[in-house]
Structure formats: C-alpha cells, structure tokens
Design an enzyme around this catalytic site. Structure first.
Site, PDB file in Angstrom:
ATOM      1  N   ARG A 109       0.822  -1.207   0.000  1.00  0.00           N
ATOM      2  CA  ARG A 109       0.000   0.000   0.000  1.00  0.00           C
ATOM      3  C   ARG A 109       0.863   1.267   0.000  1.00  0.00           C
ATOM      4  NH1 ARG A 109      -4.181  -0.137  -2.103  1.00  0.00           N
ATOM      5  NH2 ARG A 109      -4.902   1.716  -0.999  1.00  0.00           N
ATOM      6  N   ILE A 110       1.799   1.353   0.917  1.00  0.00           N
ATOM      7  CA  ILE A 110       2.609   2.572   1.007  1.00  0.00           C
ATOM      8  C   ILE A 110       3.574   2.661  -0.165  1.00  0.00           C
ATOM      9  CG2 ILE A 110       4.287   3.836   2.406  1.00  0.00           C
ATOM     10  CD1 ILE A 110       1.388   3.838   3.480  1.00  0.00           C
ATOM     11  N   THR A 217       9.398   3.455   6.532  1.00  0.00           N
ATOM     12  CA  THR A 217       8.027   3.967   6.601  1.00  0.00           C
ATOM     13  C   THR A 217       7.253   3.337   7.760  1.00  0.00           C
ATOM     14  OG1 THR A 217       7.221   2.288   5.055  1.00  0.00           O
ATOM     15  CG2 THR A 217       8.013   4.355   4.116  1.00  0.00           C
ATOM     16  N   CYS A 248       1.839   6.811  10.666  1.00  0.00           N
ATOM     17  CA  CYS A 248       0.846   7.760  10.175  1.00  0.00           C
ATOM     18  C   CYS A 248       0.151   8.460  11.341  1.00  0.00           C
ATOM     19  CB  CYS A 248      -0.172   7.041   9.289  1.00  0.00           C
ATOM     20  SG  CYS A 248      -0.936   5.588  10.066  1.00  0.00           S
ATOM     21  N   THR A 307      -1.115   0.935  20.447  1.00  0.00           N
ATOM     22  CA  THR A 307      -0.363   1.778  19.519  1.00  0.00           C
ATOM     23  C   THR A 307       0.731   2.500  20.289  1.00  0.00           C
ATOM     24  OG1 THR A 307      -0.463   3.668  17.997  1.00  0.00           O
ATOM     25  CG2 THR A 307      -2.013   3.683  19.817  1.00  0.00           C
ATOM     26  N   ARG A 330      -9.554  -0.263  16.039  1.00  0.00           N
ATOM     27  CA  ARG A 330      -9.606  -0.575  14.610  1.00  0.00           C
ATOM     28  C   ARG A 330     -11.078  -0.746  14.222  1.00  0.00           C
ATOM     29  NH1 ARG A 330      -4.758  -2.034  11.992  1.00  0.00           N
ATOM     30  NH2 ARG A 330      -3.074  -0.984  13.130  1.00  0.00           N
TER      31      ARG A 330
END
Length: 432
Positions: A109-110, A217, A248, A307, A330
């Site tokens: 995805r990234i 990332t 993110c 997280t 989530r």
C-alpha cells in the site's frame, strides 16, 4: 754380532766390547794353553738418563680483583606507550547527486502510493524491488486501486521494466536489502516500505548495496524519528543514513501536540486513534497468537488495539516525553482515521483560543502539514487528503479552560505517503 752391537733394553743402551784373548800364543782361540784367563770385566751398564723433569705448570693467573657489585640502580620508568593511532576517518559520504532519485523496497500500500506521489511531485523513481511481484502484476496493482481509484496516467511493462508515464523504472526481485543492486541505478534514496527491515542494522543492508540514504516507513526501534513540520531540522546528513518517518498516527498527532504545547503547555494527555483496518488484520476470524482480538474479522468488528504513536511523540518533541500515551480502535473502514487528544493544559485557555492558535499555524509555519476545518465532515471527506493532520474545530470540546478534547483527521495512507516524499526532498536539499 759385530764388534759393536747395541742392544736396546728397556730404553737402556748397553754397549758390549769383545777384547782379544790375552793368551800370548799365536794359536787361534780357543786357546789350549793352560793359561787361565781372567773373566772379562762386567759389561758397563749405562745408567739410564734421568727422566727429564717436566717444567712445572705455570702458576695460575691471579684471580681478578673482586669488584664489589654496585648496588642496582633503579631502572628508569619505561617510556609511556605511544598513543594509539587515531581511528581511520569514516568513509566520505557520496558526493551530492545532481538530482534526487528514489528506489522503493516493497510494493504494498505505502510503496505504491509513494510512487504515485513521486509521479505527482516530479520525483524520479529509478527502481522498485519486490520479490513477490513481477512487472506484469506491478502494472495491474499500480493501475487499479480500490481506495484511491485508477491511476490517471499510463502504466505498462516493457523489457522487464515498469513504465509509468513513459518513465522506465527498473524492477528487482531480491529478498534481502543487501542483494538489491542499488549502485547499478545511481545510488538512490531508498524508501523501505516492507514493514520488515525496521532497525538501523536491518535497513543498513540497503546502504551496503549502494543506497545513499534510507527512510523507513514505520516506527523504528533505534533509527532517528523525523516528522515533517515538527523536528525535521534535527536531521544530520553527516551521521544519519537511516531514518524513520514514524507512523501515520504520530504524523497526525505530533503537529497538533506541538502547536498546543508551544502555545499553552501540555501537562499530560491521553490519545485515542479510531483507525481504519489495515492489511495486517483478518478479513474473517483467523489465528492471531500474539493479538487474539486482532485475529477477529476486520469488517465485522470494532477492535481495541495497542499503539505506540502517542509515546513516539515524546521522541520527536522531547518536552512531552512521558506525558502522553494512547490506544487504538480498529474500525471497519478501509481508509482515513481520526485522533482524539484529551489533555490537561498548563495555561488556562478557552476552546476559541485553541482554535485560533491551530488555525494560525495551519496558515503559517505548518501550511501543507496541518489543516483546519469548521465544516461538518466525516471520514470519507478526507480520502486522498495530503495533509498529515486536519483539525476538526466543530468536533472538539472543552470541560474547562484546562481540560480539552481535540479531534484531528488524517488519511493514513495518502497523507502519510506525501510526508515520506516531503522528507526525501528535505533530506536531499540538506546535502547540497
């Protein structure tokens, strides 16, 4: 025997002499005359010469005069060892390139969205590495995206390369970073987007194979963490070859926390992110030994999760270290997430004053990073938004002037990918 015979007996010389008969008759001997001859005289026996006296042995030389040993003098101290040679200087960094070139490791995805953003911003991508995707499949995956739509340019493959808008991109299929021939494509900056090689040691395989710098990332256990708009100026080209772009969620929370802390001071705070599901989750219930809740169907449940995003803010804003923590939920949406920051302020402030401070930062030093809205928005309104954090002025509340709840949205895929490319360009600008 002749008249003179010499007999050597016991080293004694004896000389015998035979005299003529004393008889007066002329007859030959033996003589018959009755003359009685006297017996011959006894032979003279010569005395053996006295043995030669051997000369007495020479007297032994007089003993050398005894010299009293001198008292041992104290040995002088040994000279100090020479200083160790200085360590060899580090290898000089590669000469600054004339143009920023990028390699991408991991076409998930990234990785794919970073390529899209590079194409939008005119950043040249020279290679993509993914051991599980061949060029033909790369075309399909890049061209069609269920979340962000079809790519508007042209995509094809030719001679084993990916061709995007007539730009040929090399395709490698190496399993390890150290095997990827980055040096063969001009020593690019590498975006490490696999989610696997997170530490400096693991990501340094890219450096050994020719990468100039590496941006991870994801949060890293030991690489410097840089968040655009917050602490990118901490980047040191002389010592940092591997850096992390954080997560993110940290990219959403940190700019907002920076504005609030610099203006009003944050005493402590709790963060909750309501986060879209990701590829690490299950489409239906499945095994997940480390996170039992995470193994439940992503489309069917709101799933509490951990997280490290809030704690990571303390790494990019040291004054907040130990003052923030948080958790995640989530939820069954494919993209766009939202942060709820509930904090206690050091200086009393009305909610209106807080809104004005965020609005000023969004128009000023954090333009392009932090945005501000008073519209009645929902999550899909931010799909494809390039900002790291969009402050929702109508969603926040205040209990009093010291205790507030602040809400900020973020596209956890597209906004984050923009920050990756922005960090690439910033790091490249520091090398000139």
């Amino acid at each position: 025997m002749s008249r003179r015979d010499v007999v050597l007996t016991n080293v004694t010389v004896v000389q015998l002499r035979r005299d003529p008969c004393p008889c007066p008759c002329p007859c030959p001997c033996p003589c018959p005359c009755p003359v009685i001859r006297p017996p011959p005289p006894p032979p003279k026996v010569e005395e053996p010469p006295p043995p030669k006296e051997e000369p007495p042995p020479p007297p032994p030389p007089p003993p050398p005069p005894q010299i009293e040993p001198e008292e041992p003098k104290e040995a002088p101290p040994p000279p100090p060892p020479p200083p160790p040679p200085p360590p060899p200087p580090p290898p000089p960094p590669p000469k600054p390139a004339k143009e920023l070139t990028v390699g991408i490791n991991g076409f998930g995805r990234i990785g794919r969205l970073v390529l899209r953003v590079c194409m939008e911003k005119g950043v040249r991508v020279v290679a993509v590495n993914d051991p599980f995707i061949d060029p033909e499949y790369m075309v399909y995956m890049f061209k069609y995206d269920s979340t962000h739509g079809r790519y508007k340019g042209t995509v094809e493959h030719k001679n084993g390369r990916l061709v995007v808008d007539n730009l040929e991109i090399n395709v490698f299929q190496c399993k390890e970073p150290k095997e990827i021939p980055w040096s063969s494509v001009g020593n690019p900056y590498v975006v490490e987007a696999t989610g696997v090689y997170l530490s400096i040691e693991a990501a340094s395989g890219h450096i050994s194979s020719g990468a100039r710098r590496v941006i991870v990332t994801a949060p890293s256990p030991d690489a410097p963490m840089l968040v655009m708009g917050v602490n990118e100026k901490d980047y040191n080209p002389g010592s940092m070859t591997v850096v992390s772009n954080a997560s993110c969620t940290t990219n959403c929370l940190a700019p907002l926390a920076k504005v609030i802390h610099e203006r009003f001071g944050i005493v402590e705070g709790l963060m909750t992110t309501v986060h879209a599901y990701t590829a690490t989750q299950k489409t239906v219930d499945g095994p997940s030994k480390k996170d039992w809740r995470g193994g439940r169907g992503a489309h069917q449940n709101i799933i509490p999760s951990s997280t490290g995003a809030a704690k990571a803010v303390g790494k990019v804003i040291p004054e907040l270290n130990g003052k923030l923590t948080g958790m995640a939920f989530r939820v069954p949406t494919p993209n766009v997430s939202v942060v709820d920051l509930t904090c206690r302020l050091a200086q009393p402030a009305s909610y209106t004053a807080i809104k004005e401070a965020v609005k000023a930062a969004a128009k000023g030093p954090m333009a392009g990073i932090l945005a501000y809205t008073e519209d009645q928005v929902v999550s899909t309104d931010f799909n494809g938004d390039s900002h790291s954090s969009i402050f929702d002025a109508k969603a926040g509340i205040a209990l009093n002037d010291n205790f507030v709840k602040l809400v900020s949205w973020y596209d956890n895929e597209y906004g984050y990918s923009h920050r990756v490319v922005d960090l690439l360009r910033y790091m490249f600008s520091r090398e000139k």
